[in-house]
Enzyme design. Sequence first.
Site, short mmCIF file in Angstrom:
data_model
loop_
_atom_site.label_atom_id
_atom_site.label_comp_id
_atom_site.label_asym_id
_atom_site.label_seq_id
_atom_site.Cartn_x
_atom_site.Cartn_y
_atom_site.Cartn_z
N CYS A 62 -43.02 34.41 -23.94
CA CYS A 62 -44.04 33.52 -24.51
C CYS A 62 -45.44 34.05 -24.25
CB CYS A 62 -43.89 32.14 -23.91
SG CYS A 62 -44.09 32.17 -22.14
N GLU A 94 -44.51 23.71 -21.52
CA GLU A 94 -44.92 25.11 -21.70
C GLU A 94 -44.37 25.55 -23.04
OE1 GLU A 94 -44.66 25.86 -16.91
OE2 GLU A 94 -43.80 27.38 -18.24
N GLU A 112 -46.08 32.44 -34.47
CA GLU A 112 -45.31 33.06 -33.39
C GLU A 112 -43.99 33.59 -33.96
OE1 GLU A 112 -43.15 30.65 -30.45
OE2 GLU A 112 -44.07 31.88 -28.90
N LYS A 134 -30.77 21.04 -18.79
CA LYS A 134 -30.08 21.44 -20.03
C LYS A 134 -30.57 22.85 -20.36
CE LYS A 134 -30.08 21.73 -24.19
NZ LYS A 134 -29.82 23.04 -24.85
#
Length: 486
Positions: A288, A254, A390, A178
């Site tokens: 990231c 992750e 973040e 996906k």
Amino acid sequence: MHTTQHFINGQFVPSTSGKTFEKRSPLDNSLMGLVAEGGQAEVDAAVAAAKAARHGDWGSMPTDKRVAMLHAVADGITARFDDFVAAEEADTGQPHHVIAHAFVPRGAANFKVFADIVKNVPAESFVMDTPDGAGALNYAIRKPKGVIGVISPWNAPFLLMTWKVGPALACGNTVVVKPSEETPATATLLGEVMNAVGVPAGVYNVVHGFGPDAVGEQITRHDDVDAITFTGETRTGTAIMKAAADGIRDVSFELGGKNAGIVFADCDFDAAVEGIFRSAFMNTGQVCLGTERVYVQRPIFDRFVAALKARCEAVKYGRPSDAGSNYGPLISQEHKRKVLSYYAKAMAEGATLVTGGGVPDMPAALAQGAWVQPTIWTNLPETASVVREEIFGPCCHIRPFDSEDEVVVLANANRYGLSTTIWTENLKCAHRMAAAVEVGITWVNSWFLRDLRTPFGGSKQSGIGREGGVHSLEFYTDMRNVCIKL
Ligand code: NAD
Ligand code: 6OD
């Protein structure tokens, strides 16, 4: 208008519901095309195809043949390199050099490297003593886990999706992917390569659509999905872990990061400025592993801030195809709103704005795109939201430090623990820092230099598990022991 279809059981198909959603260009918000919006019917069909292939042609294929086929997939990607680059550029708007040099070549490497690892990995064995003196031999065998659900994000879509699909298929599993709803193109194009090189139908399936209460969640809840590998936000990881708990399915995560870049006064100054610039602003900060917190030793602090400011102010906004452009838009209007809300928050929290902080002046044709300026702040406390959370945008806060002990405490005072980049010419200091900073990946005098044989993953709330090299086999295979009495 073009509609991107699902790839299920070797065929490109629309949704049974006929539903679609829009894909808009990050460059100018124009409508690029439609994407089939899957639902439970597509997830069921893709999982059934993956399960059948696992127990059929793919499951019974000798390792050598499977390995050769994955090399052919890698070669097929390379043969259609320009198509993959064009598709990724259109979906993300990122500069040509980032896509063509950093991201798409990794798609091919992700298949080759793991095919070779699976072929060459040794098996574990132990001879044990037994009371009759004859002994027993134990040996381990690895079996594919089954059908793997692969849920991937939009920031480096092809690299991150194939980083999971490569090892999953190399180990003999089948997959239901996906991709992010923002970046459907390259995952779909890979279906054409799979068919062209003769990968059996059902081995690689792609279902498009959204996450919560939609195909993403339906994959993670499906009884016949044996394990889930996910790259994305930490809070999405929490939702997926809850879904995987029903059925005791394994997960590999992750997740997010709020990574610290640490610059010592003895560093190679120009290399450190360039390294921190790349780590904070490449891909418009949507990496990231990128740096959003920079700590610079006091004697070079002012000079470093000035040099990074100059570097930011020299970026060339533009389309991937524009000669000289080296800085793209954010992925979407929604992400632009999020990043700009943090830009406003930083000022409300008392930041000193060094550069940026808003939206650049763009030519009329690009004015509706998701453009934001590279932004640097100083003078915020560590409790400020832009220093703790973040943002996933082109921005960083820079703070001075005096001692090694002090900067270790600062770097570790965060719930994330993905990566760090440390700049120093003192090898002993580099080793001490690498041991002390609580992250999965430390780069010294470098950033995003990737050897695919190494363990990759996040500490603390940046992930669960390690992939890369033989570590990927821990997740993508079921290791069993056989004990033979001699
Ligand atoms: P996201 O978590 O919003 O979405 C990632 C994927 O999960 C998408 O395909 C989305 O549709 C799907 N999804 C969302 N909710 C779901 C649910 N409840 N069930 C199943 N699927 C669901 O992340 P994003 O915005 O696409 O990507 C940015 C985030 O990814 C950042 O936090 C970034 O740090 C992280 N990231 C981490 C790594 C890493 O290696 N650690 C790499 C790249 C990106
Ligand atoms: O290089 C990789 O394997 C990897 N997973 C990179 C992640 C990049 C995040 O944006």
